[in-house]
Write a protein that holds these residues in place. Structure first.
Motif, PDB file in Angstrom:
ATOM      1  N   PHE B 148       0.837  -1.207   0.000  1.00 50.63           N
ATOM      2  CA  PHE B 148       0.000   0.000   0.000  1.00 50.63           C
ATOM      3  C   PHE B 148       0.873   1.260   0.000  1.00 50.63           C
ATOM      4  O   PHE B 148       0.681   2.158  -0.816  1.00 50.63           O
ATOM      5  CB  PHE B 148      -0.900  -0.036   1.240  1.00 50.63           C
ATOM      6  N   ALA B 149       1.865   1.277   0.926  1.00 56.49           N
ATOM      7  CA  ALA B 149       2.742   2.441   1.031  1.00 56.49           C
ATOM      8  C   ALA B 149       3.579   2.612  -0.239  1.00 56.49           C
ATOM      9  O   ALA B 149       3.752   3.727  -0.735  1.00 56.49           O
ATOM     10  CB  ALA B 149       3.652   2.296   2.247  1.00 56.49           C
ATOM     11  N   ALA B 150       4.072   1.490  -0.783  1.00 60.04           N
ATOM     12  CA  ALA B 150       4.923   1.554  -1.984  1.00 60.04           C
ATOM     13  C   ALA B 150       4.144   2.119  -3.168  1.00 60.04           C
ATOM     14  O   ALA B 150       4.659   2.958  -3.919  1.00 60.04           O
ATOM     15  CB  ALA B 150       5.455   0.170  -2.318  1.00 60.04           C
ATOM     16  N   VAL B 151       2.904   1.680  -3.331  1.00 63.70           N
ATOM     17  CA  VAL B 151       2.096   2.162  -4.462  1.00 63.70           C
ATOM     18  C   VAL B 151       1.720   3.625  -4.246  1.00 63.70           C
ATOM     19  O   VAL B 151       1.688   4.407  -5.197  1.00 63.70           O
ATOM     20  CB  VAL B 151       0.848   1.258  -4.660  1.00 63.70           C
ATOM     21  N   ALA B 266      -5.480   2.438   5.322  1.00 64.64           N
ATOM     22  CA  ALA B 266      -5.234   3.772   4.755  1.00 64.64           C
ATOM     23  C   ALA B 266      -5.005   4.818   5.840  1.00 64.64           C
ATOM     24  O   ALA B 266      -4.323   5.818   5.607  1.00 64.64           O
ATOM     25  CB  ALA B 266      -6.414   4.175   3.885  1.00 64.64           C
ATOM     26  N   LEU B 267      -5.565   4.595   7.026  1.00 68.34           N
ATOM     27  CA  LEU B 267      -5.467   5.600   8.087  1.00 68.34           C
ATOM     28  C   LEU B 267      -4.204   5.433   8.937  1.00 68.34           C
ATOM     29  O   LEU B 267      -3.802   6.361   9.632  1.00 68.34           O
ATOM     30  CB  LEU B 267      -6.706   5.548   8.985  1.00 68.34           C
ATOM     31  N   ALA B 268      -3.604   4.243   8.873  1.00 71.16           N
ATOM     32  CA  ALA B 268      -2.415   3.982   9.693  1.00 71.16           C
ATOM     33  C   ALA B 268      -1.175   4.622   9.070  1.00 71.16           C
ATOM     34  O   ALA B 268      -1.110   4.817   7.851  1.00 71.16           O
ATOM     35  CB  ALA B 268      -2.209   2.484   9.829  1.00 71.16           C
TER      36      ALA B 268
END
Lengths: 102, 354
Positions: B148-151, B266-268
């Motif tokens: 998620f973070a990478a994208v 998404a919120l973390a």
């Protein structure tokens, strides 16, 4: 002066730890440590089978697979050597003037 | 008894003998750099492996924000040897990109791109971009916090491009942020659009290779060199190399299965020490070299523009290297190629070790 205060704190701390009542402190500390380690331990998703039989089967299959690969490579190499030998002799080309057998 | 009949049936309809003659007439030059010819074949083999393992994974994967992560855990833990096919797909992708890069730099340094093979370079370069996008889109499929973070970072980086950046970012994400829409979109790219485009490009690339024949380095042009028929000699050599590559991929898949992190939230806050896939590390390290602001302009935008220009120059090399096109040696472009290669390796290593 500061050193004296520091030493006093250390001595009082050590004397407390040696007392009988300090067992509660030890136990509560252990309890907290265990609880915390359990509560915050990240659950790891097993991405590889964990059963010993399965693990053994997988590693054995991998070894057999490599043996099969080596065997196939040896066979292909032998075949290739034979092809190259025939090519060197020049007998791989079709002779257009060769008489046909009826 | 069935086989000879089937052979006759085929022979009556298709000129197989002519095809055999054609395959035998195709000659491959032999020289000290001829090992580079096999890198293209290895890449093709790994692409095929990716298609097969990807199809198997697609049977069980659910491209929905609520089920994607769980479906992968199911594949790994419940489906029979699902863990193995996922691991195989992961390592196949890694090695595929490694060999695409080796093939690319091999082509660059031996000047195989020179006239009349410019379109071979173009199709190969687009295939490299597609391979990387395959990697990025496939990475999000996992829907864990790292992916998620990478994208988010990668699509955000694309958004820093002037004029078109915002459009690209929103187009890729399917909105302003990485959400379930991004997952759906990336899934469509990963299983439908990219495979279709890559198959067309691979076909075109192979067609150009057949049409032009194998290129030989400028230093060997005009000199006597040995040749061997593609079929059966080189074909058998390809088979042996493919078998070894298959063994390596399988070994990596068994010994180093890829981990699964926590489900994306998404919120973390993004996890600490997060790094993108290795083929993005050189980009990340390049971005780090630039300060936040340069003469009042956004440093990230300038960095992205510089990187894009560098990549665009790389793409244009066959059209700029006039000397190679005339069949002459062009040491400047050899040096440029070596600089690109060293920069890529160094920055990747720096990113990996930092």
């Amino acid at each position: 002066m500061k050193i004296k205060l520091f030493l006093q704190i250390i001595i009082s701390l050590l004397s407390f730890l040696r007392r009988q009542e300090s067992r509660i402190f030890y136990l509560s500390f252990l309890f907290l440590l265990t609880f915390n380690s359990l509560a915050f331990a990240e659950e790891k998703i097993p991405v590889f089978p964990t059963g010993p039989v399965e693990v053994y089967t997988i590693y054995t299959s991998l070894a057999v697979f490599w043996l099969a690969i080596i065997g196939l490579i040896v066979v292909i190499k032998m075949k290739l050597n034979e092809i190259e030998r025939i090519q060197k002799l020049g007998i791989d080309k079709e002779d257009i003037n060769a008489p046909l057998l009826d | 008894m069935i086989w000879p009949k089937f052979k006759d049936w085929i022979d009556e309809r298709y000129d197989i003998a002519e095809l055999k003659r054609l395959a035998k007439s195709k000659l491959i030059p032999q020289h000290r750099y001829d090992f580079l010819y096999y890198t293209g074949g290895i890449t093709l083999f790994l692409f095929i492996l990716q298609f097969i393992t990807g199809m198997l994974l697609a049977f069980y994967y659910i491209p929905h924000i609520d089920f994607a992560y769980e479906s992968i855990i199911d594949i790994v833990t419940k489906i029979n040897i699902g863990w193995f096919f996922r691991s195989l797909h992961h390592w196949g992708a890694q090695l595929c990109i490694v060999f695409v890069f080796i093939h690319l730099f091999g082509t660059l340094l031996t000047k195989s791109y020179r006239r009349p093979r410019e379109l071979l370079w173009v199709t190969g370069f687009v295939l490299l971009v597609i391979s990387i996008f395959f990697g990025l889109s496939g990475y999000l499929m996992l829907w864990d916090e790292r992916a998620f973070a990478a994208v988010r970072v990668a699509t955000g980086g694309a958004g820093a491009l002037p004029f078109v950046g915002s459009f690209i970012k929103i187009f890729l994400r399917g909105g302003t942020d990485v959400t379930g829409d991004t997952l759906t979109r990336f899934y469509a790219f990963h299983v439908a659009i990219l495979p279709l485009v890559s198959m067309l490009l691979i076909g075109l690339h192979l067609l150009f290779v057949q049409y032009h024949g194998m290129s030989i380095p400028v230093s060997l042009e005009g000199k006597d060199h040995k040749e061997e028929p593609f079929f059966p000699n080189v074909f058998y050599k390809d088979m042996m190399i493919w078998l070894v590559v298959l063994g390596i991929v399988m070994t990596l898949a068994i010994l180093l299965p890829p981990e699964i992190g926590k489900k994306a939230n998404a919120l973390a806050a993004p996890p600490e020490g997060i790094k993108p896939e290795w083929y993005f590390l050189f980009l990340l390290e390049t971005l780090k070299l630039f300060p936040g602001s340069i003469f009042g302009f956004n440093g990230e935008t300038i960095a992205i523009v510089c990187v894009s220009m560098g990549i665009f120059f790389f793409f244009l090399i066959p059209f700029l290297d006039r000397k190679s096109n005339r069949g002459e040696r062009s040491p400047i472009f050899t040096v440029i190629g070596v600089i690109y290669l060293l920069y890529f390796i160094t920055m990747t290593l720096v990113g990996f070790l930092s």
